[in-house]
Design a protein around this motif. Structure first.
Motif, PDB file in Angstrom:
ATOM      1  N   ASP A 192      -5.258   0.704   2.539  1.00 17.38           N
ATOM      2  CA  ASP A 192      -4.376   1.873   2.482  1.00 17.38           C
ATOM      3  C   ASP A 192      -2.997   1.478   1.950  1.00 17.38           C
ATOM      4  OD1 ASP A 192      -3.816   4.638   2.952  1.00 17.38           O
ATOM      5  OD2 ASP A 192      -2.622   4.003   4.696  1.00 17.38           O
ATOM      6  N   ARG A 223      -3.225   0.964  -1.803  1.00 15.13           N
ATOM      7  CA  ARG A 223      -3.302   2.257  -2.491  1.00 15.13           C
ATOM      8  C   ARG A 223      -1.925   2.899  -2.578  1.00 15.13           C
ATOM      9  NH1 ARG A 223      -3.101   7.006  -0.849  1.00 15.13           N
ATOM     10  NH2 ARG A 223      -3.397   6.505   1.339  1.00 15.13           N
ATOM     11  N   GLN A 224      -1.174   2.875  -1.473  1.00 16.26           N
ATOM     12  CA  GLN A 224       0.169   3.455  -1.466  1.00 16.26           C
ATOM     13  C   GLN A 224       1.107   2.689  -2.402  1.00 16.26           C
ATOM     14  OE1 GLN A 224       1.575   3.610   2.554  1.00 16.26           O
ATOM     15  NE2 GLN A 224       0.045   5.105   3.204  1.00 16.26           N
ATOM     16  N   ALA A 280       0.353   3.578  -5.962  1.00 12.58           N
ATOM     17  CA  ALA A 280       0.828   4.935  -6.264  1.00 12.58           C
ATOM     18  C   ALA A 280       2.342   4.927  -6.472  1.00 12.58           C
ATOM     19  CB  ALA A 280       0.451   5.895  -5.138  1.00 12.58           C
ATOM     20  N   ARG A 281       3.066   4.187  -5.659  1.00 15.10           N
ATOM     21  CA  ARG A 281       4.518   4.102  -5.818  1.00 15.10           C
ATOM     22  C   ARG A 281       4.894   3.422  -7.134  1.00 15.10           C
ATOM     23  NH1 ARG A 281       5.517   2.222   0.319  1.00 15.10           N
ATOM     24  NH2 ARG A 281       5.359   4.273   1.282  1.00 15.10           N
TER      25      ARG A 281
END
Length: 153
Positions: A109, A112-113, A116-117
């Protein structure tokens, strides 16, 4: 067939000796710390330990002593001790596996974050570059000159 008092005493002595050996952990190959092995080691019929038979009180004594050892944390039968140890180890490994799975989920997780950032930051940088290209009021500074330190003229 009836046995004499002397024979009964001899049998009880053999049973008690076998009981002591089993409870010390001296388990014969293929045996366990149980009534069947006790009867076999004492050379007495196993049925004599049940109901109103002559050695039922010795079965009760054996089971009581075995339970007392188990409550004290001692397991005379090496196989039973191994089974107990393996069950404990298995429970610990299951717990570690659960924790590792949770850590993997958390890290996945987080990854993934982070991606994305990074993608959002890249898009913002590209947007700002495009915005400054057409209406550039930004002047570029000249490259700094390199000076040689220690040269004398």
């Amino acid at each position: 067939m009836r046995i004499s008092a002397t024979q009964r005493t001899e049998n009880e002595n053999r049973i008690r000796a076998a009981m002591d050996r089993l409870l010390r952990g001296e388990i014969p190959p293929g045996g366990k710390c149980d009534i069947k092995t006790l009867a076999s080691e004492a050379a007495v019929d196993r049925t004599a330990f049940y109901g109103t038979r002559p050695y039922a009180h010795l079965r009760t004594e054996f089971e009581r002593r075995l339970q007392a050892l188990q409550r004290a944390g001692e397991i005379p039968d090496p196989r039973e001790a191994q089974i107990s140890r393996l069950k404990t180890e298995n429970a610990k490994l299951k717990e570690r596996l659960t924790q590792a799975g949770q850590a993997i989920d958390d890290l996945t997780d987080f990854r993934r974050q982070a991606l994305a950032r990074l993608a959002a930051q890249h898009e913002e940088i590209m947007r700002l570059r495009d915005a400054t290209t057409g209406t550039s009021h930004v002047s570029h500074l000249p490259s700094p000159r390199t000076t040689v330190i220690g040269s004398c003229s």
